[in-house]
Design an enzyme around this catalytic site. Sequence first.
Site, short mmCIF file in Angstrom:
data_model
loop_
_atom_site.label_atom_id
_atom_site.label_comp_id
_atom_site.label_asym_id
_atom_site.label_seq_id
_atom_site.Cartn_x
_atom_site.Cartn_y
_atom_site.Cartn_z
N LYS A 71 -11.87 -2.23 -5.80
CA LYS A 71 -12.66 -0.99 -5.80
C LYS A 71 -11.92 0.13 -6.50
CE LYS A 71 -10.74 0.84 -1.61
NZ LYS A 71 -9.92 -0.27 -1.11
N LYS B 163 0.82 -1.22 0.00
CA LYS B 163 0.00 0.00 0.00
C LYS B 163 0.85 1.26 0.00
CE LYS B 163 -4.36 -1.57 1.94
NZ LYS B 163 -5.41 -1.29 2.93
N LYS C 215 -6.75 -9.04 -8.69
CA LYS C 215 -7.93 -9.14 -7.83
C LYS C 215 -8.98 -8.11 -8.24
CE LYS C 215 -8.19 -9.36 -3.20
NZ LYS C 215 -7.81 -9.30 -1.78
#
Length: 334
Positions: A199, A113, A196
């Site tokens: 969002k 991240k 994956k």
Amino acid sequence: MSRIFSGVQPTGNLHLGNYLGAIRNFVELQAEENSECIYCVVDLHAITVWQDPAALRANTREVAAAYLAAGIDPKRSIIFNQSAVSAHAELAWVFNCVARLGWLNRMTQFKEKAGKHRENASVGLYAYPNLMAADILAYKATHVPVGEDQKQHLELTRDIAQKFNNDFGVDFFPMTEPLIFGAATRVMSLRDGSKKMSKSDPSDYSRINLTDGPDEIARKVRKAKTDPHPLPETTEGLEGRPEARNLVGIFAALSGRDVADVLGEFGGQQFSAFKAALVDLAVEKLGPMGAEMKRLMADSAYVDDVLRDGAKRAAAIATPIMDEVKDIVGFLRP
Ligand code: TRP
């Protein structure tokens, strides 16, 4: 008696991956006898990266609405938002002082991240796993349903529990067990079967949002990337065909069948026939849930009532545990 705790971040665009990988399992666990389920909307975790305040409020209600629409019963289970129960932040601070820098430095999710701009990441993003341990241990949860990607955070939770118990010479926090739901529920992007479903993918065609209506679901499934071959007859035939594996996996998960069984029916057929069946299935399974979610999101007073009641019940469990933690650590409670 088992106590189950899990959480979903209110960062918007809830999609099929969130449902099949997490929320659907939460609903199933609630049906088990002798279990108490606590499902949190982890807004404190969300702000480890920037969130627009109005969007955060809306997204918090969106996750709560998804929990309810998926079938979590707010009487049987506890649904609440993390920031409404102060024990999470309080225990996280204690754990900031229990966990070691070296432990956090090993967390792969932080590295992913934070990326190349590690110096620019928030301190909260770095300490994220300590807060997650606090979520779980503030309730002395025995089981935590999570995806494969959260396994390392669960291991850290056990390390923190163990070090706390050791340091203070107590047998206080339990060793929480992860409940990892299999790879079958790992939902990949409809545009790239090796990524994956996310969002944050710029293409809305990469995911089926939980609030998508029948037309959107149909359009996205029809446009989903495939390969030029017919579907294989056996699971081995999915090897090296990530898009086929993903669509068959979604079909299996939505229908409650296993992948081999689905291939038994569709093996040898073209994608066009299979996709038509997948559209029908997805619309049947997701359509009513999406409609209910939209209805609930338009009734924020009801959703807020559920969250308020949940926070009260969550605090009733966490506050006495936090009081004991304060006594153990040596904080006066004058
Ligand atoms: N980190 C989890 C995720 O991104 C969310 C989460 C926060 C969580 N606290 C938790 C999951 C406690 C389980 C238990 O998926």
